[in-house]
Design an enzyme around this catalytic site. Structure first.
Site: not given
Lengths: 307, 251
Positions: B51-52
């Protein structure tokens, strides 16, 4: 050209007044501007709205230090340790929480900053449908997709335009032109959405270094308000090509912040016990040497020739 | 007891949920290890998303404390932002996503936000992170949690990450496709069964009895008609796991 190079102390004092909304920790686990977090605490700045999807222990420190009125985020804790003790204490065993939480998911923070960055009146999204986030945070609206013939629900996310975004980059020139590499989280959206941008650069370089590779620029210098030369500003979080993660430091913070007294002692040692970030680096001393990335994995050169 | 730890069986069970060529939203610790095992065994063409803002083919070579650590960035398939990567969920491209949680209920809803009333919580947990997005938008959600009565509850106090909501077609009525396909615990695997989409015991790990599992579940757990005993790890699966888990963290 206007020189935007300032000390971190001056940049925070000038651009982060009490009550500001501040993006601190836009890249999730890496590139967290802990040096700025500490300077905000050292200057006793109050009433902040801290905006970040995941900011590791940074938000927990600010909450514990009494700098925060509101958190606009998706996750607050300690990635190594789990729960954030100061954050918990702000909610538990109280008549009313000590801080206001604007609940989000990671993606809704991204959508809100994107809407702010692009001047959109709102961003439509679907991915917090079914979640109670839309109940505990009344700022979201669920409506029907006007373009769908079915009764298709859609979430409207209001834009976020923070007062200031504080971001870490590997290198910048004195005008705030910069190179950032590694994952970017919501850093670009945050920089484009914010009124002001403060950059913490691990290294200050000549302008031609930045100009040689414009694809690596996070946002150009004309959008940057101040640039500060702060090596290891990210410590204890990692930064690609510069610093490894200091996992033990996060663990120590987690165990010492378990009680308010323990947290206060930690603050007295690591924040109030040093005059500024160079004092903090001196205190870290040899530990910082072990965290410095010394290996080499260079990208292939890129030709931008015009003819 | 067999020649593997319960964590190793959970990892290998999770790896078996990933099919070859799938796009997988990977979480830290156990899921990332499961992804690595799947890549080395039956799913060499799986792709992992973080997700980063990271996409990877092969898992990182060195130890990770977080998904943003430098070893996860070196030789990544793509280093980008949260929005370009997480948008692939909303775009409908992501086959499977892993999440954990503090509480899960009989319809696979997950709470990682508040224990008690959210206006005056008894416990404040860290919150969603990307979990709500992953749960809402993956084609299949894989949940990993320890099997305790206080964690597997009748109804979660707060739905951070939606499962089948109140069962039946309530998830579809909320505008969502997908849903939990497996809840992998240290005692067995629960899966949705029947038109109500209630989580049923579908597979039981060696050394557990149905009675013990029901006693450690906070609702009246039903059993799928075709419940199986979880197949023990194959030598190939164990070899793949040991190749990744060099230090024996999961043993």
């Amino acid at each position: 050209m206007l020189d935007k190079l300032h000390s971190l102390k001056d940049a925070i004092a000038a651009h982060v007044p009490d009550g500001s909304s501040v993006v601190l920790g836009a890249v999730l686990e890496p590139d967290i501007p802990f040096a700025a977090t500490h300077e905000i605490i050292r200057q006793g700045i109050k009433g902040l709205n801290v905006i970040a999807p995941i900011s590791d222990a940074s938000t927990d420190m600010l909450v514990g230090a009494g700098s925060v009125d509101e958190v606009t985020g998706a996750w607050v804790g300690n990635v190594s340790g789990g729960l954030g003790h100061n954050y918990r204490r702000a909610f538990e065993n109280r008549e009313t929480p000590a801080i206001k939480l604007n609940d989000n998911s990671n993606f809704s923070i991204g959508m809100a900053l994107m809407a702010g960055a692009y001047g959109m009146p709102f961003a439509p999204m679907r991915s917090i449908l079914g979640s109670d986030i839309t109940k505990s945070n009344p700022n979201f609206q669920i409506t029907k997709n006007p373009f769908s013939e079915d009764e298709e629900p859609v979430v409207l996310v209001p834009p976020l335009a923070p007062d200031v975004a504080i971001l870490c980059v590997q290198r910048a020139d004195s005008q705030g032109n910069n190179h950032h590499w590694g994952n970017r989280g919501v850093a670009q959206e945050a920089a484009l959405a914010a009124e002001k941008v403060i950059l913490l650069a691990d290294e200050i370089v000549q302008s031609d270094v930045i100009a040689s590779d414009p694809c690596r620029v996070l946002v150009p210098g004309y959008l940057v308000t101040a640039v500060c030369h702060v090596p290891a500003a990210v410590h204890p979080s990692p930064q690609v090509g510069c610093w490894k993660r200091d996992n033990d430091f996060f663990g120590e913070y987690h165990s010492r912040s378990r009680t308010p007294e323990g947290f206060k002692a930690w603050l007295d040692e690591w924040v109030f016990g040093v005059p500024d970030h160079s004092g903090y680096r001196e205190k870290l001393s040899l530990r910082l040497n072990d965290l410095r990335i010394t290996g080499s994995a260079m990208a292939a050169p890129t030709n931008y020739a015009a003819d | 007891m067999a020649d593997y730890s319960i964590q190793e069986l959970m990892i290998i069970s999770a790896a078996r949920e990933i099919a070859d060529g799938e796009l997988v939203f990977v979480g830290m610790r156990l899921p990332i290890t499961a992804y690595g095992v799947a890549r080395l065994t039956h799913a060499p063409n799986a792709v992992g998303l973080f997700e980063c803002g990271i996409a990877r083919y092969a898992p990182a070579e060195d130890m990770l404390y977080t998904m943003g650590d430098p070893p996860n960035q070196l030789n990544a398939a793509w280093l980008s932002g949260l929005v370009p990567v997480m948008s692939q969920l909303q775009r409908g491209r992501v086959d499977a996503g892993f999440i954990g949680g503090a509480e899960v209920d009989r319809y696979g809803n997950i709470n990682t936000s508040y224990i008690g009333d959210f206006t005056r919580p008894d416990v404040k947990l860290p919150g969603s992170g990307g979990a709500a997005d992953i749960a809402a938008m993956s084609k299949r959600l894989l949940v990993i949690m320890n099997h305790e009565k206080k964690r597997l509850v009748e109804k979660v106090a707060y739905v951070t990450s939606p499962g089948y909501l109140s069962g039946g077609d309530s998830r579809a009525r909320a505008g969502l496709k997908g849903g939990p396909s497996a809840l992998i615990t240290d005692r067995g695997i629960l899966r949705p069964y029947g038109p109500d989409n209630e989580m049923h015991l579908a597979s039981i790990h060696e050394g557990n009895t149905i009675e013990e599992i029901r006693e450690n579940t906070g609702w009246n757990l039903k059993i799928q008609p075709k419940m199986i005993e979880t197949p023990p790890p194959s030598p190939e699966e164990m070899a793949a796991l040991h190749k990744i888990d060099k230090d024996g963290f999961w043993r």
